[in-house]
Structures are given as structure tokens and as C-alpha cells.
Design an enzyme around this catalytic site. Structure first.
Site, PDB file in Angstrom:
ATOM      1  CG  ASN A 350      35.853  15.968  -3.857  1.00  0.00           C
ATOM      2  OD1 ASN A 350      36.599  15.356  -3.807  1.00  0.00           O
ATOM      3  ND2 ASN A 350      35.295  16.809  -4.822  1.00  0.00           N
ATOM      4  CG  HIS A 382      27.355   8.476 -10.704  1.00  0.00           C
ATOM      5  ND1 HIS A 382      27.299   7.195 -11.321  1.00  0.00           N
ATOM      6  CD2 HIS A 382      28.426   8.612 -10.264  1.00  0.00           C
ATOM      7  CE1 HIS A 382      28.363   6.558 -10.881  1.00  0.00           C
ATOM      8  NE2 HIS A 382      29.320   7.471 -10.291  1.00  0.00           N
ATOM      9  CD  GLU A 383      29.594  12.257  -9.230  1.00  0.00           C
ATOM     10  OE1 GLU A 383      30.448  12.069  -8.259  1.00  0.00           O
ATOM     11  OE2 GLU A 383      29.846  11.707 -10.504  1.00  0.00           O
ATOM     12  CD  GLU A 405      32.670   5.392  -9.084  1.00  0.00           C
ATOM     13  OE1 GLU A 405      31.513   5.743  -9.528  1.00  0.00           O
ATOM     14  OE2 GLU A 405      33.560   5.932  -8.559  1.00  0.00           O
TER      15      GLU A 405
END
Length: 946
Positions: A350, A382-383, A405
Site C-alpha cells: 500500500n 520487495h515492498e 511483481e
């Protein structure tokens, strides 16, 4: 009305909805209406339609209306603390929420129908307003579509006009989920001390997780990724709780003695799935000073104990790296990240408020494994990469979710290496993703990176795209492209792509154009031409090289050897020999074609796909295979480390596809007796696991286990002094291999290993609270000790699991409990996954899969998930099906699996079930053809060891 959720036994009383909640609901409605619709004149509620409306669009929203801005008010009616009141028999908790929203949109094509998404919400259309004329439009009817589209359709009396500005105001009601979907409830315990007693109290929070299609469960919206809009959120929550969202708090006001209102600044234009908020009593830790104000939120106890300290520090390093690498600032001046007790994925990106499972963010010195820092760093990397790839630049539709991704996975390799260079785990991360992608992409039920849009329409089909293809294959294809065009051109192209398309939605060709433009030199092939093969086709090739004739050809690699495929790829081949350096050629035909470069001289071996930069497998003529295996046994360092692992992986998987004899694959493991590096051992153990899964219920298993015991003995002894004294090597790669040595040695019943784990675990049981086992070694020692023990060891581990407050320790014990060989204990453990008081819902799927990995638990797990499918299909159903069916290799199991598919509502597990059926069919044939050969090979290799 929303679907009624089934409350667990432990929460049934706590979450009972009071009769008086209806009164609270009306009070809340008045607050909502006063704030949200004070300047509006509302029409009467229209009647449900009595006539058939115009034919709706098929699954996708029409583009006649485009949202620009939402104003949302949400009021979750929950308490963060249960309060027992005198003369009140029911606690003060409820799972009800309500709210209102106004969406401002522009009309691009005349229509009198408004289509948007709404799922499991009770919705009342309030007002449609012509913003240009400041007039109210009459709503004649509305309906929820009773199909997988989740459409809310509103019919107006007259057409909306092209280029007109309009708004739709709605009131909605729903239920806070217990299944970790949309807005859901989570709980944790808090320890309080006074001068006399220590008390443990339960606390509750709510959080959201809206990817991919759960925004429509929170409020009616245009819930598609290219329907980007600005969101302004207001949350009504209990006094004493703290609300977080994507943006900072704009204002806050006390409404009465129970409720307060928090309004947040407007977000940038973004996709609906990125909206997020939490309401809790959490506290924060600040990261070291940087351009961005970074706060890491967690339970107060975790903050006080410093468990967020590592994540807070490493986040700042990674964010700074990305800003420099992309030459583009992160989108906000702030970043919040929250360690949640419950979250279905490991983490969710988010924008401005990243959420994590606690185990993915918290690190406790002296309890957490040192290697757990690798996990935390990789997940954070990654986030944070998503803040650019996905949040700022987003794919147009879910059929190309790999643009989110795959990029986040690939970029995390660079960020981890920058933030923690001492880990030296880039090669490990790459090989893990390469093999995960290879495994799934070798099935006919795989899918292209860029799947046809019509194949990805429903929520179940969208969820099916979140798999190893999108994540791991996406990263591997990008790595192959970067190796081909050069890292500088690749990075320059990415920077231009991000800057140009910031705030927009994209397709792959948008990316290829920028990378092509960044190349200085002309090349034989354009980037778009090359990538067309790798993104729009499923699967991958195996190239076969005959080093005697120089002939080379390609073939679609499939485990099903009888399958026919005409697919070909444009393949960049890197190769080397034992007497020359690195070379590059292209294979652009199916072949065979003759290439002089691949004719070996006397005594020369040829090794293709150096460092596994290409997304393909390699097969050779037998003579070259034998030369490579001889090199591995005599002087393995002559072959690059990644290729030492990849040669084993190729050999075993070529054997599974019946392209080489299975004995060649087994011969590739002989050199391991003298090998101490991690990657070759990891490759061998992972591939031999397939043999174990297929044969650990047959007579093949005895000599196979003896062979493994013999092969691992020297590796175990290499680490023995450190293991016995509970110390570890300095090198992270060797730390991983120390764990591998213990796991293989104990599971193959090496006496020294079994004695070691038994003694260390017994010592812990005797001293109870004094655990002398090194944190790195706890997971494997716990598992092997429980496997070697009985009821006493299992119940000690269970008691420690229940009493531990450390997330990492609990996770290690949870895995260990699945290792027992006692079927009645495994059956008991399975039953615990139905009770969130014992096993958290987010851990239920992985716990069942761990039990299914155990030969004693596989059949139990299969029967269990079928009996309780309605409960478990609310979670990661695809992972559950794939995990529990990995051992299937008989016709009876295949027929059971097919019946399960035909008679069950699969939700998001349909594609995974088809893959499980295909893999079972392959397993049946492979076991039938290789049983006798394997038994003979293992018996011959171990004859002198009896």
C-alpha cells in the site's frame, strides 16, 4: 446484506453482535450523513427494478465513466479492548461497519447506466449530481449483479453527457471480516504489570488488505487498476485508538465520549487496491534521519523491546538506494510500515502504508535466527520496489501483474546486496526464483507472463496470476534482458520508463521501447522482438547441444514427455569451455542447426548458460555430460558456483521429463561428498526431495536414505565442532549449508546427528527456560528432535509455542510440531488449525502444508482439507492444493483429485488444481517407469555400506 461470517469458538462470545448495536448504527449513520452529505438534498430511495435492464458489460467495467476523486468516510464499530460490564451478559464487541462515499467522475461517452463494483455490501444510492449544472439526476433503479462481475448497476432517467462532470453519493454497510479479507479484525495479547500481578490482556485492531479486488468489499468503487483516482479518507474510530492511512493525518476531532474522527490528506492518483488504513493501539519507532520520515509501527511490547529496530534501520538504507538508483524520488515525504499480527500475504505494498506479517518485519536479538535478517531485508526490498513499480507506474490489467511483481522481485536482488553486502545472498535469491519458476512453468497448465486479458477476468482468475510465474519468472526474464542489453542500458531505460509513465498505467511494450532507446549500439534483434517470445508464450525451452557434431536445437521443456508443442524462442546463449573464455550466440530456429562454436576439441567440455543468466535448461550429448561430471568430481571449482547447482537441477529435471536417463541425474550427486558450498547442496536436496516424495512409501526409500546418509556424512563432520558447540560460521552461505547438513543427516538417520539433536532438545526440556541452542539452528534441531521423539517432545514444543511471545520463535516451533512421526499427534495438530486461538488463520495453510510434507501426515492432510474446504478456501487455497497433493502418484489419488475439482467450489484454486492434476499424471507415469532403475542404482551404490 453481506454474507454472514461463521465465528470461531474462541471468538463466538467476544464477537457477538449486541441487540443495541442497531442503535449505535443509527447514531453512526447520523454522524456519517452530517459530515458527508450536509450540503446535499437526497432523493427518495428508488425501488428495485421490475424490468430487465440493458445488457451489462462482460466482467470488465465500461469506459464510459472514469473516476477522478473519492471522498470516503468509514466507521468500523469495534472495540480495541473487551470490556465486561456489570449486569451485561455479552461483551461489547461487534463486526459491523458502515460509511458513505462520494465519487466524482467524468463521462466519456453518453450513457444512463452507472456501473461500479460492490461486493457483500448493503448499498443505498443517495444522490447522483450533475456537477456542471449543480442539479440532481433521478435514479430510476439499481441492482447488484448476481454473478462474478460484482457489478452494482444504477439506471438514470436520462443520459449523462460527454465531458460532463458528475458525482455519486452512497451509503453502505458491511461486516468486518474474520478471514483476513478487505477490512478485517486481528487480535494480539498485551502483558501488563503492576506492583503485584502480571496480567495478559487481549487487544483487537482492524486493518485492510485490498489487493487485488477487495476494495469493492470496503466501499462501492471502480475497482480496476487503470481506474486511478484520488482518495480522501475519513475514519471514525474509538477514542484511545490511533488511525493510519496512506497519507498523513489532516485533522482530528472528538465526536463524543466514545468516538473520534480522523481525516487524512488526499492521496496521489492511484489504483483502488492500494488504499489502506489501520486502527489500533500500536506505537511507532522512527528510522534514522533521512529525506523521508519513516515510522515503523508494532505492538507496544515489540516497540519497547526494540524488535522493530532492525527493520527501521534497513528500510532507510533501501529507500535511499532506490531513490538514487531510479533517479526518481519516492512519492511521499513520509512512509509508514506496520507489523500486523494477521495478514494473508507476507506483506502488502500500500502506497505510503506498507503492511507486513509480524514475522516479516520483527527481529529479536538473541531469539531470531541471524538468517532471518535476510528474510526481513528481502521482503522490505520487495515492498519498497513496489512504491515505484506498481504504485507510481501500474499495469493496465491483472493479466500483466508481472510488471509489478517481477520487477519488485528483480529489484530486490540489487537492494539487498546494497543494504547488506555481507549477506552475499544475491546468487541464492536468484537460484531460488529460477527454480521456483522452472518448476511451475514446466506444466501445460502454466500461463504466459502476459496472459490474454480474456483469460483473466474473475477474482479467482486474477488471484491465479499471483504465482511463481509472475514473481519468479518475471524476475528471471528481466535478469536475462539486463544481461543481454547490458546493465547500464537496462537501468537507463528503466529510469526513463518510470519518469515518463509516472502516475499512469502501462503495457510491456511501453517498457521495451525505453530499453531499446537506451542502447547505444545497434543489435541483431530489437528488445520488443526478443521479449515477445518470453512474455506472450507459456513455458521455456531446453536447448540440446551435441558437442561432437556442433548440432543444437531447442524444444519446449515439459514434464509431460508425451505432450506436443511447436513453441520456439529467440534464445541468447552464453557458453564457456575448460580452455576458453565466455562466448555468446543466438539460437533463433527450432533446429537442429550446426554451430562450429559447439564442436569440442579432445578433452574439452562445453558449458552453456553460464551463471544461469538465461531462462532455459541445457542438455548435452552423453560424452559432454560425462566430462562435466568428471570435472565436478575432480576439481569442481573450474565450473562457476551457480552452474554447479544448475547442472544438478538440469540433470534431475531432464530425467523427470525423460530426456536423459535417471541414472545420469543420480551420478551428478556423487561429487557432493567432497562439496561444502551451499548452492550445489541446495539443488541436490531439493531435487532429491521429489524422489523422496515419490518413493518414501516404497522399498526404494531404504537404500536411498542410506545413500544420502553416506553422501552427507563429510558435510556434517565439516560443521560438527561448530554444531556441537552451538556456534556458526561467519559466512552466510555456509550458515545455510550448516542447516542443510543437519537436516539431511538427521532425516537420513546419521547416528551422530540424531544423538546431537536429541541431547540438545532434552537439555532444553530439562532446564526449561534456558535454551542454549544457537538461534540459527533452532528450527532444524527442533524439527529433527520432535521427529526422533514422541508425545513428551511434541507437547513440550506445543507448550513453548503457546507461551512464546516472539514471532520468530513461534514460527520455528510451529514448523517443528509438524515433524512428528506420530499420526495421532499430527491429526490433533490438524484439528488445531480450525481454532484461531491455537493456530492463527494466516498460518493455517502453511501449517497444513508442513504436515503434508511429512509422509505420516500427507493422507491426513488431504482428507482434512476436503472435510473443511469451506473454511480453508477463504485463505490461500491455491497454495493449499499444491502443497497437499505433492506426493500424489497413484491412479486412486488422481481420481480423488479429479472428483475434488468437479464437486467443489474452487474459488482461487482452480488453476492450481488443474496443475496438481497434471503433475499427478506425470508422477504416475514417472514412478512406473523409474522404480526399478532407481532401486537398482541405490542398492548398487550402497552395497558396500551395509
Amino acid at each position: 446484506m453481506p454474507r454472514k461470517s461463521t465465528l470461531s469458538k474462541g471468538l463466538a462470545v467476544a464477537f457477538a453482535v449486541l441487540a443495541v448495536s442497531a442503535i449505535g448504527g443509527m447514531v453512526s449513520m447520523m454522524i456519517v450523513f452530517k459530515i458527508q452529505t450536509s450540503n446535499l438534498t437526497m432523493t427518495e430511495r428508488p425501488t428495485e427494478p421490475t424490468t430487465t435492464l440493458a445488457p451489462p458489460p462482460v466482467m470488465r467495467l465500461p469506459r464510459s465513466l472514469i473516476p477522478e476523486r473519492y471522498e470516503i468516510l468509514v466507521h468500523p464499530h469495534f472495540y480495541s479492548r473487551i470490556v465486561e460490564e456489570v449486569n451485561v451478559t455479552t461483551p461489547n464487541q461487534t463486526l459491523f461497519f458502515n460509511g458513505s462515499s462520494t465519487v466524482y467522475f467524468r463521462c466519456h461517452q453518453p450513457t444512463k447506466y452507472i456501473f461500479l463494483h460492490s461486493f457483500e455490501l448493503s448499498v443505498s444510492p443517495l444522490l447522483v449530481t450533475d456537477r456542471d449544472e449543480n442539479g440532481q439526476l433521478k435514479v430510476t433503479s439499481y441492482q447488484h449483479h448476481d454473478d462474478e462481475s460484482d457489478f452494482l448497476e444504477i439506471e438514470l432517467e436520462e443520459n449523462l453527457k460527454t465531458d460532463g462532470n458528475y458525482s455519486l453519493s452512497l451509503y453502505f454497510e458491511g461486516e468486518i471480516s474474520e478471514y483476513l479479507q478487505a477490512m478485517y479484525v486481528s487480535r494480539y495479547t498485551e502483558t501488563n504489570f503492576d506492583s503485584v500481578n502480571e496480567t495478559i490482556e487481549e487487544r483487537f485492531l482492524v486493518a485492510t488488505n485490498l489487493e487485488p479486488t477487495s476494495a469493492r468489499r470496503l466501499f462501492p468503487c471502480f475497482d480496476e487498476p487503470d481506474m486511478k483516482a484520488v482518495f480522501q479518507l475519513t475514519v471514525i474510530h474509538r477514542v484511545g485508538t490511533f488511525a493510519l492511512s496512506n497519507t498523513l493525518q489532516q485533522s482530528s476531532s472528538i465526536l463524543d465520549e466514545d468516538w473520534k474522527s480522523t481525516k487524512f490528506f488526499s492521496t496521489p492518483k492511484m489504483s483502488s487496491y492500494l488504499l489502506a488504513f489501520t486502527i489500533s493501539e500500536f506505537q511507532a519507532m522512527d528510522s534514522p534521519t533521512s529525506r523521508v520520515n519513516i515510522k515503523t509501527y508494532a505492538r507496544p511490547e515489540a516497540i519497547a523491546a526494540g524488535h522493530t529496530q532492525y527493520a527501521a534501520g534497513i528500510t532507510a538504507k533501501i529507500l535511499e538506494f532506490y531513490e538514487g538508483h531510479f533517479e526518481l524520488q519516492y512519492g511521499f515525504q513520509h512512509l509508514g510500515q506496520v507489523a500486523l499480527p494477521d495478514l494473508e500475504p507476507l506483506a502488502m505494498e500500500n502506497w505510503g502504508l506498507i503492511t507486513y506479517q509480524e514475522g516479516a518485519l520483527l527481529y529479536e536479538e538473541g531469539v531470531s535466527s541471524l538468517l532471518h535478517k535476510e528474510v526481513i531485508t528481502t521482503i522490505i526490498a520487495h515492498e519498497l520496489a513496489h512504491q515505484w513499480f506498481g504504485n507510481q507506474v501500474t499495469m493496465k490489467w491483472w493479466n500483466e501483474v508481472w510488471l509489478n511483481e517481477g520487477f519488485a522481485t528483480y529489484m530486490s536482488y540489487l537492494a539487498v546486496n546494497h543494504a547488506e553486502p555481507s549477506f552475499q545472498i544475491t546468487e541464492k535469491l536468484i537460484m531460488d526464483d529460477l527454480h521456483a519458476a522452472f518448476e511451475e512453468d514446466a506444466l501445460l497448465t502454466s500461463h504466459p507472463l502476459s496472459a490474454p486479458p480474456n483469460d483473466v477476468q474473475t477474482t479467482g482468475e486474477i488471484l491465479g496470476m499471483f504465482n511463481a510465474i509472475s514473481y519468479s519468472k518475471g524476475a528471471m526474464v528481466l535478469r536475462m534482458l539486463a544481461n543481454y542489453v547490458g546493465e547500464k542500458a537496462f537501468d537507463d531505460g528503466i529510469r526513463a520508463y518510470l519518469k515518463t509513465h509516472r502516475g499512469e498505467n502501462v503495457e510491456p511494450n511501453d517498457l521495451w521501447d525505453f530499453i531499446e532507446n537506451a542502447r547505444n549500439a545497434k543489435s541483431q534483434y530489437k528488445v520488443s522482438d526478443i521479449m515477445e517470445y518470453w512474455t506472450t508464450q507459456m513455458g521455456y525451452p531446453v536447448i540440446t547441444i551435441n558437442t561432437t557434431s556442433g548440432a543444437i536445437y531447442q524444444k519446449h521443456f515439459l514434464y509431460n514427455s508425451s505432450a506436443v508443442s511447436s513453441l520456439t524462442w529467440l534464445i541468447p546463449i552464453t557458453f564457456t569451455t575448460n580452455i576458453s573464455g565466455l562466448n555468446n550466440v543466438w539460437l533463433d530456429k527450432k533446429g537442429p542447426v550446426k554451430m562450429e562454436e559447439f564442436i569440442s576439441k579432445k578433452g574439452e567440455w562445453i558449458l552453456a548458460n553460464v551463471n544461469a543468466t538465461g531462462y532455459y535448461r541445457v542438455n548435452y550429448n552423453l560424452e559432454n555430460w560425462e566430462r562435466l561430471l568428471w570435472q565436478l568430481e575432480t576439481n569442481p571449482s573450474r565450473i562457476p558456483l551457480m552452474n554447479r547447482g544448475q547442472l544438478i537441477d538440469d540433470a534431475f529435471n531432464l530425467a523427470r521429463a525423460k530426456q536423459v536417463d535417471v541414472t545420469l541425474a543420480l551420478n551428478s550427486t556423487r561429487f557432493l561428498r567432497k562439496e561444502t558450498a551451499y548452492l550445489p547442496w541446495e539443488s541436490a536436496v531439493r531435487n532429491l526431495e521429489y524422489f523422496i516424495l515419490m518413493f518414501d512409501r516404497s522399498e526404494v526409500y531404504g537404500p536411498m536414505q542410506l545413500y544420502l546418509r553416506h553422501q552427507v556424512e563429510e558435510l556434517y563432520n565439516f560443521f560438527k565442532n561448530q554444531t556441537d558447540s552451538s556456534t556458526i560460521p561467519d559466512d552466510h552461505s555456509l550458515q545455510h549449508n550448516q542447516i542443510t547438513a543437519i537436516e539431511v543427516a538427521c532425516s537420513s538417520l546419521l547416528p551422530d546427528c540424531v544423538e546431537m539433536v536429541t541431547e540438545k532438545f532434552a537439555d532444553w526440556m530439562d532446564t526449561n527456560d534456558t535454551n542454549k541452542i544457537h538461534t540459527n539452528l533452532r528450527s532444524v534441531i527442533y524439527c529433527q528432535a520432535v521427529a526422533a521423539g514422541g508425545k513428551k517432545e511434541w507437547e513440550f514444543a506445543w507448550e513453548k509455542f503457546q507461551s512464546s511471545t516472539d514471532t520468530s520463535e513461534k514460527d520455528q516451533l510451529r514448523k517443528a510440531l509438524s515433524c512428528t512421526k506420530q499420526t495421532w499427534l499430527l491429526n490433533r495438530y490438524l484439528s488445531y488449525t480450525l481454532d484461531p486461538d491455537k493456530i492463527r488463520l494466516m498460518d493455517a495453510t502453511s501449517t497444513i502444508n508442513l504436515i503434508a510434507q511429512n509422509a505420516a501426515g500427507q493422507a491426513l492432510a488431504w482428507n482434512f482439507i476436503r472435510a473443511h474446504w469451506d473454511y480453508f478456501s477463504q485463505g490461500d487455497a491455491a497454495s493449499l492444493v499444491m502443497g497437499v497433493t505433492r506426493r500424489f502418484s497413484t491412479q486412486f489419488e488422481l481420481q480423488e483429485l479429479i472428483r475434488f475439482k468437479d464437486n467443489t467450489e474452487m474459488n482461487g484454486a482452480y488453476r492450481a488444481t488443474l496443475q496438481a492434476i497434471e503433475q499427478t499424471q506425470v508422477n504416475i507415469q514417472w514412478v512406473k517407469e523409474n522404480h526399478d532403475t532407481l532401486l537398482e542404482w541405490f542398492e548398487r551404490e550402497t552395497a558396500h555400506l551395509e
